[in-house]
Design an enzyme around this catalytic site. Structure first.
Site, PDB file in Angstrom:
ATOM      1  CE  LYS A  78      13.110 -37.882   5.737  1.00 35.46           C
ATOM      2  NZ  LYS A  78      13.917 -37.816   6.975  1.00 35.46           N
ATOM      3  CB  SER A 153      15.509 -34.234   6.929  1.00 34.76           C
ATOM      4  OG  SER A 153      15.445 -35.561   7.413  1.00 34.76           O
ATOM      5  CB  SER A 177      15.141 -36.139  10.506  1.00 39.07           C
ATOM      6  OG  SER A 177      16.140 -35.274  10.066  1.00 39.07           O
TER       7      SER A 177
HETATM    8  N1  GLN Z   1      19.149 -32.013  11.146  1.00 40.26           N
HETATM    9  C1  GLN Z   1      20.129 -33.039  11.298  1.00 40.26           C
HETATM   10  C2  GLN Z   1      21.062 -33.024  10.106  1.00 40.26           C
HETATM   11  O1  GLN Z   1      20.931 -32.147   9.347  1.00 40.26           O
HETATM   12  C3  GLN Z   1      19.444 -34.364  11.451  1.00 40.26           C
HETATM   13  C4  GLN Z   1      18.951 -34.907  10.198  1.00 40.26           C
HETATM   14  C5  GLN Z   1      18.240 -36.220  10.338  1.00 40.26           C
HETATM   15  O2  GLN Z   1      17.898 -36.641  11.442  1.00 40.26           O
HETATM   16  N2  GLN Z   1      18.076 -36.895   9.223  1.00 40.26           N
HETATM   17  O3  GLN Z   1      21.890 -33.844   9.929  1.00 40.26           O
END
Ligand code: GLN
Length: 479
Positions: A78, A153, A177
């Site tokens: 990532k 994400s 994410s």
């Molecule tokens: N979707 C969540 C957010 O937007 C979690 C994101 C993540 O785990 N990096 O913050």
């Protein structure tokens, strides 16, 4: 032999029998990426030269009989994990040209283990998002249905894994994410206990919540990849002094004696009927395999979304203060004084979702509002943590859905942040509590979209998660 079908542990086997060379495997992946990535957009950067170099080194290691678990295994990383000499953009305009002079601890460990880096996976900007639509490099498409999001994400990592554009990947999980995109893409995603994996070299979003973890095609690979990156690291003061068990030992059939908690707060109105059915059926199948079901309650779950969307933006607003155009990253050239330079760098460099989070975070931390928002949210966080402590007195693991629906359409929620935030309703509480969670495929919807189930355990009991997930993989009808 269909090279792209081989998962991490299959590769280890064929390499040990010297049936195929890591160079051939890597070339096959690079070709697949060349063919499919222009459409799926799972990678921001493809590190072709490095991959071939690492593959050649891996070949020598194997020929010399020094193979380790990940020797010659092509992985995607990532794009918020620092990789020495390779752009690490966080899918943001502000870091488009940032090339870290050092490796994160996890990337260093993977290199030492002989892994091959295929490239850096697309993501929501600074890991803020649930659909991968918030990337300065464009959205990623879900390989199961290209009109749908892969989740976020870590959408690029999950899509690359599902489309067989890598043998496995690393993602990061601050509120879901890893698990949510794994669920949407029909792969396995494990968010380790906070402190299990070093965060050194992970670009910070919300430091008290962030964890790096594996996204893989199957549970065995998740066990292997977690084992390779876990462990104490003096460079990360929040990493835990806990021995790393051999996670492969957890992968045994049978669940007799395992107490599975089923939280009523996770089976609520708004949960898609097909998701409910697949998850409930899986839990029933686990009972048939010898597990004992226990009804549990996590009463503060309903406040998790509200608490998370105060705590995470608060930490983000402080972490992202460092992108000011001075030391690294984008610097706006249009300004005549320092203040103007800060303003124009940050307003040009950050996308709308990141800007929104910084504004929320700054607001909830500001004098006069701190007690009403931030302090309150941290108190709610303690209650959520306590709910889990109580639950784990009654059960070994918790089983629940990972997402309220299957993958949604691209564009469906982009203009409705609250609706987007609610897609994490089942994953956020886990990060607030610091416990680990795994998402594993358990079924397919009528539309042929993957459905995931999530297992949660007490701190540092990833072994139990892997065991439950391994059994699910063996008995579920997902294919
Ligand atoms: N979707 C969540 C957010 O937007 C979690 C994101 C993540 O785990 N990096 O913050």
């Amino acid at each position: 032999m269909n090279i792209l079908e081989l998962s991490i542990h299959d590769l280890a086997e064929v390499y040990s029998r010297k049936e195929v060379s890591p160079v051939e495997v890597t070339k096959t992946y690079l070709k697949a990426i060349e063919d499919l990535n222009p459409k799926l957009n799972a990678y921001i950067t493809v590190t072709e030269d490095l991959a071939l170099e690492q593959a050649q080194a891996a070949e020598k290691t194997i020929m010399a009989g020094n193979q380790s678990t990940l020797t010659g295994v092509p992985l995607a990383i990532k794009d918020l994990i620092c990789t020495k000499g390779i752009a690490t953009t966080c899918a943001s305009k502000i870091l488009t040209d940032f090339v870290p002079p050092f490796d994160g601890t996890v990337t260093a460990k993977l290199r030492e283990n002989g892994a091959v880096f295929l490239g850096k996976a697309n993501m929501d900007e600074f890991a803020m998002g649930s659909s991968n639509e918030h990337s300065a490099f464009g959205p990623v498409l879900n390989p199961w249905d290209e009109s749908r999001v892969p989740g976020g994400s870590s959408g690029g990592s999950a899509a690359a894994c599902a489309a067989k554009l890598c043998a496995g990947a690393l993602g990061s999980d601050t509120g879901g994410s890893i698990r949510q995109p794994a669920g949407y893409c029909g792969v396995v995603g494990l968010k380790p206990t906070y402190g299990r994996v070093s965060r050194f070299g992970l670009v910070a979003f919300a430091s008290s919540l962030d964890q790096i973890g594996p996204i893989t095609r199957n549970v065995t690979d998740a066990a292997l990849l977690l084992g390779a990156v876990a462990g104490y690291d003096p460079a990360d003061s929040t990493s835990a002094h806990q021995p790393v068990p051999d996670y492969m030992e957890s992968l045994t059939r049978g669940l007799s004696g395992l107490k599975i908690g089923v939280p009523k707060e996770y089976f609520i109105d708004g949960l898609d009927a097909e998701v409910e059915k697949a998850v409930s059926q899986t839990i029933k199948n686990m009972e048939d395999e010898g597990a004992e079901l226990v009804e549990i309650s996590l009463p503060h779950t309903e406040y998790a979304v509200a608490a998370y969307y105060i705590i995470a933006p608060a930490e983000a607003s402080s972490n992202l203060a460092r992108y000011d155009g001075v030391k690294y990253g984008l610097r706006s050239e249009e300004s005549s004084d320092l203040m103007e330079m800060y303003l124009s760098t940050r307003s040009n460099g950050f996308g709308p979702e990141v800007t929104r989070r910084i504004m929320i975070g700054t607001y909830v931390l500001s004098a006069g509002y701190y007690d009403a928002y931030y302090k309150k949210a941290t108190q709610v966080r303690s209650l959520i943590r306590r709910d889990f402590d109580e639950a784990f007195k009654k059960c070994d693991i918790i089983a629940c859905p990972v997402t309220p629906s299957t993958a949604f359409k691209i564009g469906e929620k982009i203009d409705d942040p609250l609706n987007m935030y609610l897609s994490d309703i089942f994953t956020l509480a886990i990060n607030l509590a610091g416990i680990p969670g795994i998402s594993v495929p358990c079924g397919l919807s009528q539309d042929k979209l993957p459905i995931g189930i999530q297992f949660l355990s007490d701190h540092f009991r990833e072994d139990l998660l892997l065991k439950a997930a391994y059994n699910t993989e063996q008995i579920s009808e997902f294919s």
